[in-house]
Design a protein around this motif. Structure first.
Motif, PDB file in Angstrom:
ATOM      1  N   TRP A 129      -3.248   5.460  -4.836  1.00  0.00           N
ATOM      2  CA  TRP A 129      -4.109   6.624  -4.651  1.00  0.00           C
ATOM      3  C   TRP A 129      -3.375   7.790  -3.992  1.00  0.00           C
ATOM      4  CZ3 TRP A 129      -5.955   1.646  -4.217  1.00  0.00           C
ATOM      5  CH2 TRP A 129      -7.042   1.315  -5.027  1.00  0.00           C
ATOM      6  N   LEU A 130      -2.493   7.507  -3.041  1.00  0.00           N
ATOM      7  CA  LEU A 130      -1.747   8.553  -2.318  1.00  0.00           C
ATOM      8  C   LEU A 130      -0.255   8.239  -2.397  1.00  0.00           C
ATOM      9  CD1 LEU A 130      -4.077   8.717   0.830  1.00  0.00           C
ATOM     10  CD2 LEU A 130      -4.024  10.345  -1.074  1.00  0.00           C
ATOM     11  N   PRO A 131       0.349   8.438  -3.551  1.00  0.00           N
ATOM     12  CA  PRO A 131       1.750   8.006  -3.722  1.00  0.00           C
ATOM     13  C   PRO A 131       2.733   8.729  -2.808  1.00  0.00           C
ATOM     14  CG  PRO A 131       1.008   9.305  -5.610  1.00  0.00           C
ATOM     15  CD  PRO A 131      -0.200   9.019  -4.791  1.00  0.00           C
ATOM     16  N   VAL A 132       2.571  10.045  -2.622  1.00  0.00           N
ATOM     17  CA  VAL A 132       3.523  10.786  -1.789  1.00  0.00           C
ATOM     18  C   VAL A 132       3.406  10.347  -0.338  1.00  0.00           C
ATOM     19  CG1 VAL A 132       4.191  13.070  -0.974  1.00  0.00           C
ATOM     20  CG2 VAL A 132       3.555  12.748  -3.367  1.00  0.00           C
ATOM     21  N   VAL A 133       2.174  10.245   0.160  1.00  0.00           N
ATOM     22  CA  VAL A 133       1.956   9.795   1.536  1.00  0.00           C
ATOM     23  C   VAL A 133       2.506   8.377   1.720  1.00  0.00           C
ATOM     24  CG1 VAL A 133       0.192   9.246   3.252  1.00  0.00           C
ATOM     25  CG2 VAL A 133      -0.048  11.286   1.814  1.00  0.00           C
ATOM     26  N   ALA A 134       2.278   7.521   0.726  1.00  0.00           N
ATOM     27  CA  ALA A 134       2.771   6.149   0.820  1.00  0.00           C
ATOM     28  C   ALA A 134       4.293   6.106   0.842  1.00  0.00           C
ATOM     29  CB  ALA A 134       2.237   5.328  -0.357  1.00  0.00           C
ATOM     30  N   LEU A 135       4.942   6.946   0.039  1.00  0.00           N
ATOM     31  CA  LEU A 135       6.407   6.970   0.044  1.00  0.00           C
ATOM     32  C   LEU A 135       6.938   7.440   1.394  1.00  0.00           C
ATOM     33  CD1 LEU A 135       9.130   6.707  -1.375  1.00  0.00           C
ATOM     34  CD2 LEU A 135       8.842   9.043  -2.211  1.00  0.00           C
ATOM     35  N   LEU A 136       6.336   8.470   1.957  1.00  0.00           N
ATOM     36  CA  LEU A 136       6.792   8.954   3.264  1.00  0.00           C
ATOM     37  C   LEU A 136       6.616   7.870   4.335  1.00  0.00           C
ATOM     38  CD1 LEU A 136       5.373  12.601   3.214  1.00  0.00           C
ATOM     39  CD2 LEU A 136       7.691  11.826   2.674  1.00  0.00           C
ATOM     40  N   ALA A 137       5.475   7.168   4.292  1.00  0.00           N
ATOM     41  CA  ALA A 137       5.267   6.083   5.258  1.00  0.00           C
ATOM     42  C   ALA A 137       6.268   4.961   5.042  1.00  0.00           C
ATOM     43  CB  ALA A 137       3.835   5.553   5.131  1.00  0.00           C
ATOM     44  N   ALA A 138       6.580   4.647   3.768  1.00  0.00           N
ATOM     45  CA  ALA A 138       7.563   3.602   3.478  1.00  0.00           C
ATOM     46  C   ALA A 138       8.946   3.987   3.979  1.00  0.00           C
ATOM     47  CB  ALA A 138       7.600   3.342   1.972  1.00  0.00           C
ATOM     48  N   ALA A 154      11.244  -3.670  -0.912  1.00  0.00           N
ATOM     49  CA  ALA A 154      10.269  -3.801  -1.997  1.00  0.00           C
ATOM     50  C   ALA A 154       9.210  -2.707  -1.906  1.00  0.00           C
ATOM     51  CB  ALA A 154       9.609  -5.183  -1.945  1.00  0.00           C
ATOM     52  N   LEU A 155       8.832  -2.342  -0.685  1.00  0.00           N
ATOM     53  CA  LEU A 155       7.869  -1.251  -0.513  1.00  0.00           C
ATOM     54  C   LEU A 155       8.450   0.070  -1.003  1.00  0.00           C
ATOM     55  CD1 LEU A 155       5.145  -0.296   0.608  1.00  0.00           C
ATOM     56  CD2 LEU A 155       6.273   0.041   2.814  1.00  0.00           C
ATOM     57  N   LEU A 156       9.722   0.318  -0.726  1.00  0.00           N
ATOM     58  CA  LEU A 156      10.357   1.533  -1.224  1.00  0.00           C
ATOM     59  C   LEU A 156      10.345   1.575  -2.748  1.00  0.00           C
ATOM     60  CD1 LEU A 156      13.470   1.894   1.126  1.00  0.00           C
ATOM     61  CD2 LEU A 156      11.409   3.314   1.097  1.00  0.00           C
ATOM     62  N   VAL A 157      10.623   0.438  -3.372  1.00  0.00           N
ATOM     63  CA  VAL A 157      10.620   0.387  -4.837  1.00  0.00           C
ATOM     64  C   VAL A 157       9.228   0.718  -5.380  1.00  0.00           C
ATOM     65  CG1 VAL A 157      10.865  -1.149  -6.829  1.00  0.00           C
ATOM     66  CG2 VAL A 157      12.541  -1.219  -4.994  1.00  0.00           C
ATOM     67  N   TRP A 158       8.200   0.091  -4.796  1.00  0.00           N
ATOM     68  CA  TRP A 158       6.841   0.272  -5.325  1.00  0.00           C
ATOM     69  C   TRP A 158       6.350   1.706  -5.115  1.00  0.00           C
ATOM     70  CZ3 TRP A 158       3.450  -0.985  -8.600  1.00  0.00           C
ATOM     71  CH2 TRP A 158       2.095  -0.733  -8.410  1.00  0.00           C
ATOM     72  N   THR A 159       6.528   2.250  -3.912  1.00  0.00           N
ATOM     73  CA  THR A 159       6.057   3.606  -3.657  1.00  0.00           C
ATOM     74  C   THR A 159       6.862   4.641  -4.443  1.00  0.00           C
ATOM     75  OG1 THR A 159       7.446   3.672  -1.672  1.00  0.00           O
ATOM     76  CG2 THR A 159       5.137   3.053  -1.381  1.00  0.00           C
TER      77      THR A 159
END
Length: 392
Positions: free
Chosen positions: A51-60, A71-76
């Motif tokens: 739902w929030l890909p950019v926010v998720a990538l920054l958090a990752a 693995a989180l970096l890959v998914w986000t």
């Protein structure tokens, strides 16, 4: 709502899988609550990526600064490449990635080689892969839409050809028969022959009307892909002008309606004007989930009640076919006091118009493949070699 539940379940499944992979690969030496908190944070961020890909990538990226969360970096990263199309979103993701990379290189003094390699493998490549798959999907959708448009144009040309042939051949002959029958109607004839002539003239006029209706249907190329509620209101206003009280009720109906819904209302009003002139007509449009329920009902005059069950002319039969082709259901019902026409239509007008989605099995395959790839890279490269600079 029905489509949101499977999406939530998929996101939860991926979040658990990502957290398990990162926990198993990056934290072989479990140190209690700190590791547990980081794994929970990884699962939450992975669940929000859809739902929030950019926010998720920054958090990752933040979670990955001390090490781990590959693995989180890959998914986000994959979700950013797949979903983000705006320039501002791309810029924010790029600036965040460069900023976290700079923190590791210049603040934490990590060796450039392993850190840069890690960002290329676990961030840049998934973003590129997601963008490529998204572009492929849009390309496939555009080609499918072009094929559908081509099929519609071919069908339209064939309908127009049939309409011309029918009008030029049968139309001309039926017009002559109707004119000749009308001439016989005013001729002095014995009672028995006159009755037969009247029936012949009425049949000829009915046949000519049916032919005009058929030709009009075949030539109906001006019908837009959807009708607005204003079109329904305009249709009701036309019938009110003839003296028929028409009431339109709506509940949760979208602004754009399928052409079949407009035709149901049109045929219902026409049917009421023909069989119950001057009687009040109620048109009801109600959305129930992903279904549009269209109802047209009117009282029956006493002289028409005994014939109400026989009202199955060409108009209603053609309407039944139109509704079925649109993926809906149609039926009529009558009582001693009322005639009712009901149609159930999908709100996403004819399934054919919807953009083809990537099959769920293929989406799951990509998710599993990306996660397993990340795990394999981490295992083969070794956490120590990838993060050696962080510990030294």
């Amino acid at each position: 709502m029905a489509m949101a539940i499977p999406r939530v379940m998929r996101s939860a499944s991926v979040a658990v899988l990502v957290a398990v992979v990162d926990a198993a690969v990056v934290f072989p030496g479990w140190d209690g609550w700190p590791s547990a908190a980081q794994v929970v944070a990884i699962a939450v961020v992975a669940g929000l990526a859809a739902w929030l890909p950019v926010v998720a990538l920054l958090a990752a990226l933040v979670l990955a600064v001390p090490g781990g969360a590959n693995a989180l970096l890959v998914w986000t990263g994959y979700q950013v490449g797949r979903q983000v199309v705006s320039r501002s979103g791309i810029v924010v993701a790029a600036v965040g990635s460069v900023g976290c990379l700079g923190v590791q290189l210049f603040v934490l003094s990590a060796p450039p080689g392993p850190v840069v390699s890690r960002y290329v493998i676990f961030v840049a490549l998934p973003v590129v892969l997601g963008r490529y798959l998204a572009q492929q999907r849009r390309l496939v959708s555009a080609r499918e839409a072009q094929r559908r448009q081509s099929r519609r144009e071919q069908a339209l040309h064939e309908r127009l050809r049939i309409a011309r042939d029918v009008h030029d051949s049968l139309g001309h002959r039926l017009s002559l028969i109707s004119i000749q029958a009308a001439a016989l109607e005013v001729t002095e004839l014995p009672a028995k022959q006159r009755e037969a002539v009247l029936e012949l003239a009425a049949s000829a006029r009915q046949a000519l009307d049916d032919l005009h209706e058929l030709v009009g249907t075949l030539r109906d190329r001006g019908m837009p892909e959807s009708r607005s509620l204003g079109g329904i209101d305009g249709l009701a206003a036309e019938f009110r002008a003839t003296g028929a009280p028409v009431t339109v009720l709506r509940e949760g109906v979208p602004a754009a309606l399928a052409p079949a819904a407009y035709r149901v209302v049109e045929e219902g009003l026409t049917n009421a004007a023909k069989h119950a002139p001057g009687q009040p007509v109620t048109v009801s449009l109600r959305a129930e989930g992903d279904t549009l329920l269209v109802t047209v009902r009117n009282p029956l005059p006493a002289e028409h009640r005994r014939n109400a069950n026989g009202r199955t002319g060409h108009g209603l039969a053609g309407l039944d076919e139109r509704v079925r082709l649109a993926g809906g259901m149609f039926h009529t019902a009558s009582s001693d006091q009322e005639f009712r026409l009901v149609a159930m239509l999908p709100l996403t007008d004819a399934i054919e118009e919807a953009e083809p989605e990537v099959p769920a099995s293929r989406r799951r395959l990509w998710v599993v493949a990306l996660t397993l790839t990340a795990a394999a890279i981490v295992i083969l490269a070794g956490p120590a070699s990838m993060l050696g600079g962080l510990g030294g």
